[in-house]
Design a protein around this motif. Structure first.
Motif, PDB file in Angstrom:
ATOM      1  N   SER A  50      12.787   8.532 -19.834  1.00  0.00           N
ATOM      2  CA  SER A  50      12.501   7.268 -19.167  1.00  0.00           C
ATOM      3  C   SER A  50      12.213   7.508 -17.694  1.00  0.00           C
ATOM      4  CB  SER A  50      13.679   6.306 -19.310  1.00  0.00           C
ATOM      5  OG  SER A  50      13.492   5.151 -18.518  1.00  0.00           O
ATOM      6  N   ALA A  51      11.119   6.913 -17.200  1.00  0.00           N
ATOM      7  CA  ALA A  51      10.784   6.955 -15.775  1.00  0.00           C
ATOM      8  C   ALA A  51      10.767   8.379 -15.229  1.00  0.00           C
ATOM      9  CB  ALA A  51      11.762   6.093 -14.975  1.00  0.00           C
ATOM     10  N   GLY A  52      10.208   9.291 -16.003  1.00  0.00           N
ATOM     11  CA  GLY A  52      10.104  10.674 -15.544  1.00  0.00           C
ATOM     12  C   GLY A  52      11.348  11.498 -15.736  1.00  0.00           C
ATOM     13  N   GLY A  53      12.387  10.905 -16.306  1.00  0.00           N
ATOM     14  CA  GLY A  53      13.617  11.650 -16.514  1.00  0.00           C
ATOM     15  C   GLY A  53      13.424  12.783 -17.510  1.00  0.00           C
ATOM     16  N   GLY A  62       0.840  -1.190   0.000  1.00  0.00           N
ATOM     17  CA  GLY A  62       0.000   0.000   0.000  1.00  0.00           C
ATOM     18  C   GLY A  62       0.873   1.237   0.000  1.00  0.00           C
ATOM     19  N   VAL A  63       0.507   2.241  -0.810  1.00  0.00           N
ATOM     20  CA  VAL A  63       1.286   3.471  -0.870  1.00  0.00           C
ATOM     21  C   VAL A  63       0.342   4.662  -0.837  1.00  0.00           C
ATOM     22  CG1 VAL A  63       1.350   3.381  -3.416  1.00  0.00           C
ATOM     23  CG2 VAL A  63       3.005   4.803  -2.193  1.00  0.00           C
ATOM     24  N   TRP A  64       0.731   5.697  -0.101  1.00  0.00           N
ATOM     25  CA  TRP A  64      -0.012   6.956  -0.057  1.00  0.00           C
ATOM     26  C   TRP A  64       0.960   8.099  -0.300  1.00  0.00           C
ATOM     27  CZ3 TRP A  64       0.837  11.205   3.020  1.00  0.00           C
ATOM     28  CH2 TRP A  64      -0.124  12.234   2.925  1.00  0.00           C
ATOM     29  N   ARG A  65       0.576   9.030  -1.179  1.00  0.00           N
ATOM     30  CA  ARG A  65       1.381  10.225  -1.461  1.00  0.00           C
ATOM     31  C   ARG A  65       0.477  11.449  -1.375  1.00  0.00           C
ATOM     32  NH1 ARG A  65       3.012   6.615  -5.740  1.00  0.00           N
ATOM     33  NH2 ARG A  65       5.158   5.861  -5.474  1.00  0.00           N
ATOM     34  N   ASN A  66       1.012  12.550  -0.859  1.00  0.00           N
ATOM     35  CA  ASN A  66       0.192  13.750  -0.754  1.00  0.00           C
ATOM     36  C   ASN A  66       0.072  14.478  -2.088  1.00  0.00           C
ATOM     37  OD1 ASN A  66       2.885  14.651  -0.734  1.00  0.00           O
ATOM     38  ND2 ASN A  66       2.332  16.529   0.373  1.00  0.00           N
ATOM     39  N   HIS A  67       0.909  14.130  -3.080  1.00  0.00           N
ATOM     40  CA  HIS A  67       0.764  14.611  -4.448  1.00  0.00           C
ATOM     41  C   HIS A  67       0.745  13.396  -5.378  1.00  0.00           C
ATOM     42  CE1 HIS A  67       1.283  18.620  -3.000  1.00  0.00           C
ATOM     43  NE2 HIS A  67       2.565  18.445  -2.691  1.00  0.00           N
ATOM     44  N   THR A  68      -0.018  13.489  -6.439  1.00  0.00           N
ATOM     45  CA  THR A  68      -0.183  12.350  -7.339  1.00  0.00           C
ATOM     46  C   THR A  68       1.018  12.232  -8.262  1.00  0.00           C
ATOM     47  OG1 THR A  68      -2.587  12.623  -7.287  1.00  0.00           O
ATOM     48  CG2 THR A  68      -1.661  11.292  -9.067  1.00  0.00           C
ATOM     49  N   VAL A  69       1.808  11.194  -8.045  1.00  0.00           N
ATOM     50  CA  VAL A  69       2.975  10.947  -8.889  1.00  0.00           C
ATOM     51  C   VAL A  69       2.574  10.214 -10.160  1.00  0.00           C
ATOM     52  CG1 VAL A  69       5.197   9.760  -8.986  1.00  0.00           C
ATOM     53  CG2 VAL A  69       4.532  10.976  -6.914  1.00  0.00           C
ATOM     54  N   GLY A  70       1.584   9.344 -10.051  1.00  0.00           N
ATOM     55  CA  GLY A  70       1.063   8.674 -11.235  1.00  0.00           C
ATOM     56  C   GLY A  70       1.930   7.579 -11.784  1.00  0.00           C
ATOM     57  N   SER A  71       2.775   6.981 -10.965  1.00  0.00           N
ATOM     58  CA  SER A  71       3.652   5.908 -11.447  1.00  0.00           C
ATOM     59  C   SER A  71       3.503   4.633 -10.641  1.00  0.00           C
ATOM     60  CB  SER A  71       5.115   6.371 -11.418  1.00  0.00           C
ATOM     61  OG  SER A  71       5.492   6.796 -10.112  1.00  0.00           O
ATOM     62  N   GLY A  72       2.405   4.498  -9.904  1.00  0.00           N
ATOM     63  CA  GLY A  72       2.176   3.270  -9.157  1.00  0.00           C
ATOM     64  C   GLY A  72       3.059   3.180  -7.922  1.00  0.00           C
ATOM     65  N   ILE A  73       3.466   1.949  -7.588  1.00  0.00           N
ATOM     66  CA  ILE A  73       4.253   1.765  -6.369  1.00  0.00           C
ATOM     67  C   ILE A  73       5.724   2.100  -6.578  1.00  0.00           C
ATOM     68  CG2 ILE A  73       2.690   0.057  -5.389  1.00  0.00           C
ATOM     69  CD1 ILE A  73       4.549  -2.116  -6.356  1.00  0.00           C
ATOM     70  N   ALA A  87      12.619  11.851 -10.730  1.00  0.00           N
ATOM     71  CA  ALA A  87      12.966  13.045 -11.500  1.00  0.00           C
ATOM     72  C   ALA A  87      11.754  13.718 -12.112  1.00  0.00           C
ATOM     73  CB  ALA A  87      13.962  12.696 -12.603  1.00  0.00           C
ATOM     74  N   GLY A  88      10.561  13.133 -11.987  1.00  0.00           N
ATOM     75  CA  GLY A  88       9.386  13.671 -12.649  1.00  0.00           C
ATOM     76  C   GLY A  88       8.200  13.892 -11.740  1.00  0.00           C
ATOM     77  N   ILE A  89       8.423  14.081 -10.420  1.00  0.00           N
ATOM     78  CA  ILE A  89       7.286  14.368  -9.548  1.00  0.00           C
ATOM     79  C   ILE A  89       6.674  15.698  -9.969  1.00  0.00           C
ATOM     80  CG2 ILE A  89       8.189  12.996  -7.645  1.00  0.00           C
ATOM     81  CD1 ILE A  89       9.076  15.597  -6.305  1.00  0.00           C
ATOM     82  N   PRO A  90       5.346  15.879  -9.786  1.00  0.00           N
ATOM     83  CA  PRO A  90       4.643  17.030 -10.376  1.00  0.00           C
ATOM     84  C   PRO A  90       5.152  18.369  -9.856  1.00  0.00           C
ATOM     85  CG  PRO A  90       3.242  15.858  -8.817  1.00  0.00           C
ATOM     86  CD  PRO A  90       4.437  15.006  -9.041  1.00  0.00           C
ATOM     87  N   TYR A  91       5.139  19.334 -10.766  1.00  0.00           N
ATOM     88  CA  TYR A  91       5.620  20.673 -10.461  1.00  0.00           C
ATOM     89  C   TYR A  91       4.619  21.689 -10.997  1.00  0.00           C
ATOM     90  CZ  TYR A  91       8.441  24.897 -10.623  1.00  0.00           C
ATOM     91  OH  TYR A  91       8.897  26.185 -10.457  1.00  0.00           O
TER      92      TYR A  91
END
Length: 597
Positions: free
Chosen positions: A339-342, A174-185, A190-194
């Motif tokens: 790749s992977a938010g890079g 189970g994972v919880w984030r206060n901002h939606t990263v959108g990449s699952g677990i 390098a690509g968290i929302p800004y």
């Protein structure tokens, strides 16, 4: 034969009391004759005046000795009877055992550390050498009865002289984030929302079983060499866009698939493996338990970690048990981000004009391009494998040190002027871990590179493109440092991961800056200058049994920030997110066998 000898011994001992009794009667008669008067009255008076009680005392002592001897004989007879009963019981149990006597005399399945502590093949007693122990135990059965064959790994399969050991575990994450990263677990660091986007206004919560593992390990001795085959898969493959709607039919993917052969001081490995650039915990080994890729739940590990699971050919020399030197050829990939938010690079204008040959060759979005842009799959014309060298030293059990280097080749062809351009990338790394006291251990991993961003989880591009179409390597530095502490069935960890990317700016023919890290109107907020991640977590073993496996409860908290080179007016300086992971894991029982090298 033993029964016949026991009967003869009992019969002989039963005759002994009667013989002893006859001897005692003759002695008594002799004593009486000794004290019969033989001469005149003087003798009679003297005998009467000095009566001797010795004959009576002697008689009582002899009777006592006879009684003790009888008791000893009875005890010996009872011991013989008990031994005979034990022999009969053992024979009945052996007959009832489906594997019979052959299993008792067969070589026992040797114990081996679990996956978390697997080591490179080591010199240990062979199964054949253990057979005499089983034979000796069988011979001593009357004194110490053995009721079953030597216990083996419940899931281990033996085929000829090879052992096949299943490996794997079942995860519920189970994972919880206060901002939606959108990449699952797995977090795309390098690509968290800004900025002012919905992902920064909404959090996310998700359950998954994708990190569950399944695989096997094969061990065998072949002409004096220890051969290991290893295969491991999880369910984090490429999924269809609607996978999470009704039926989460997660895709099985390959993680590891390699074969390793070691004989004497030399070792060779080929296949998809943890890259030699991945930090080690001890020695130089491809086994997951010997590597440091952190203990976090996040399936993308810790930001700043240098690693790869890619095709590799590796040669290792072990001059002593405390030192190893290796060289590896890794499948290369010249990479420009995506790749992977890079973040991706910015191309000169001459390579972005739609419909031109240059735009096709240098495309940042097309599936066919001269470099990997996150969409090209296997279409990139890589020139040569990456070369990695590593020296590892383990002078004492509490200290591990390794140093190494990386060499890469990049080559591009400009269709406008039909010219080939090339450049060389390089890198160096230093990793060590130290046992401080008790169960506390300190880790430090440092990486400096010119064109090595591909090995930092693709969080940094390898190169930018100059106006003539030639490549220029991007500098990238990273580190992962921290502590791990073990106390009984509890394990705790604290890590810091960091990445710093200097700018590599190219002035375009239009006079505008391009490349990586440029600033000004239209500059992207995706090109990161610094990424930080702090992590703490625990792993509690709630139950474990060598026959049935183990159950663990795991938790992780991470705070992640990234600072772009360019920030639009009125927007924050950085992007950030808080993450909480919880994981319940059941690990299959299993241990690899010990084989003589």
């Amino acid at each position: 034969m033993r029964l016949l000898l026991g009967c003869v011994l009992a019969l002989s001992l039963s005759v002994l009391p009667a013989s002893a009794a006859g001897g005692a009667g003759a002695n008594d008669s002799a004593s009486d004759a000794k004290f019969t008067p033989a001469s005149g009255p003087k003798t009679s008076v003297s005998a009467a005046a000095n009566p001797e009680p010795v004959p009576e005392a002697a008689k009582s002592g002899l009777d006592l000795e006879i009684q003790e001897l009888r008791e000893e004989l009875q005890a010996q007879s009872e011991l013989i009877r008990q031994q005979q009963e034990r022999v009969r019981t053992l024979e009945e149990r052996l007959k009832a055992n489906s594997s019979g006597r052959e299993n008792l005399s067969a070589s026992p399945a040797p114990a081996f550390p679990n996956a978390a502590a697997n080591t490179a093949p080591a010199a240990v007693p062979s199964p054949a050498a253990a057979s005499p122990i089983a034979e000796a135990s069988l011979a001593a059965a009357p004194a110490t009865p053995q009721t079953s064959a030597p216990q083996e790994n419940p899931l281990q399969i033996r085929v000829g002289t090879a052992y096949i050991t299943p490996v794997g575990f079942m995860d519920f994450t189970g994972v919880w984030r206060n901002h939606t990263v959108g990449s699952g677990i797995g977090t795309n660091f390098a690509g968290i929302p800004y900025g002012t986007v919905f992902q920064n206004s909404l959090g996310e919560a998700r359950f998954s079983m994708q990190n569950s593992r399944i695989g096997f390990r094969v061990d065998a001795m072949v002409k004096g060499a220890h051969v290991i085959g290893y295969m491991e898969s999880d369910f984090l493959g490429n999924n269809p866009g609607n996978v999470a709607v009704t039926s989460n039919s997660n895709t099985l993917r390959s993680r590891l698939y390699w074969v390793d052969v070691r004989k004497g001081a030399w070792e060779v490995l080929g296949g998809q493996t943890w890259s030699l650039i991945t930090p080690g915990r001890t020695g130089i080994s491809p086994l997951p338990g010997d590597l440091f890729y952190s203990q976090v739940i996040d399936v993308n590990y810790q930001s700043g970690l240098t690693w790869g699971r890619i095709p590799e050919l590796r040669l290792v020399y072990h001059p002593t048990p405390k030192a190893a030197l290796a060289v590896a050829l890794d499948s290369s990939e010249q990479y420009v981000g995506g790749s992977a938010g890079g973040p991706q690079i910015t191309l000169p204008a001459s390579f972005t004009t739609a419909g031109t040959a240059a735009a096709t060759a240098y495309s940042l979005s097309g599936s066919s391009s001269e470099f990997n842009n996150g969409q090209t799959t296997l279409n990139v014309p890589n020139v040569a494998p990456d070369v990695i060298v590593k020296l590892a030293l383990d002078p004492v059990r509490r200290f591990h040190f390794e140093v190494g280097g990386l060499e890469r080749q990049f080559k591009l062809w400009n269709p406008t002027n039909t010219t080939k351009y090339s450049t060389t990338g390089a890198g160096a790394f230093v990793n060590f871990n130290v046992g401080l006291f008790g169960g506390l251990r300190w880790f430090t991993n440092l990486f400096y590179s010119d064109g090595g961003g591909r090995y930092i989880f693709g969080e940094v591009p390898d190169l930018v493109v100059r106006t003539d179409g030639s490549p220029s390597a991007i500098h990238a530095h990273s580190t992962v440092d921290g502590f791990e502490y073990t106390h009984g069935n509890s394990f705790f960890y604290v890590y810091y991961g960091g990445i710093y990317v200097p700018a590599n700016i190219v002035i375009d023919t239009t006079g505008k800056p391009v490349g990586y890290g440029w600033q000004g109107a239209g500059a992207p907020s995706s090109q990161n200058r610094v990424i930080h991640e702090g992590t703490l977590g625990f792993n509690q073993t709630m139950w474990k049994d060598a026959r049935y496996g183990a159950l663990n409860l795991m938790g992780q908290y991470s705070y992640l920030t990234r600072d772009p080179w360019a920030v639009a007016a009125g927007l924050p300086r950085q992007a950030l997110t808080n993450m909480v992971f919880l994981n319940l894991r059941y690990t299959l029982p299993g241990s690899a066998p010990n084989l003589e090298r």
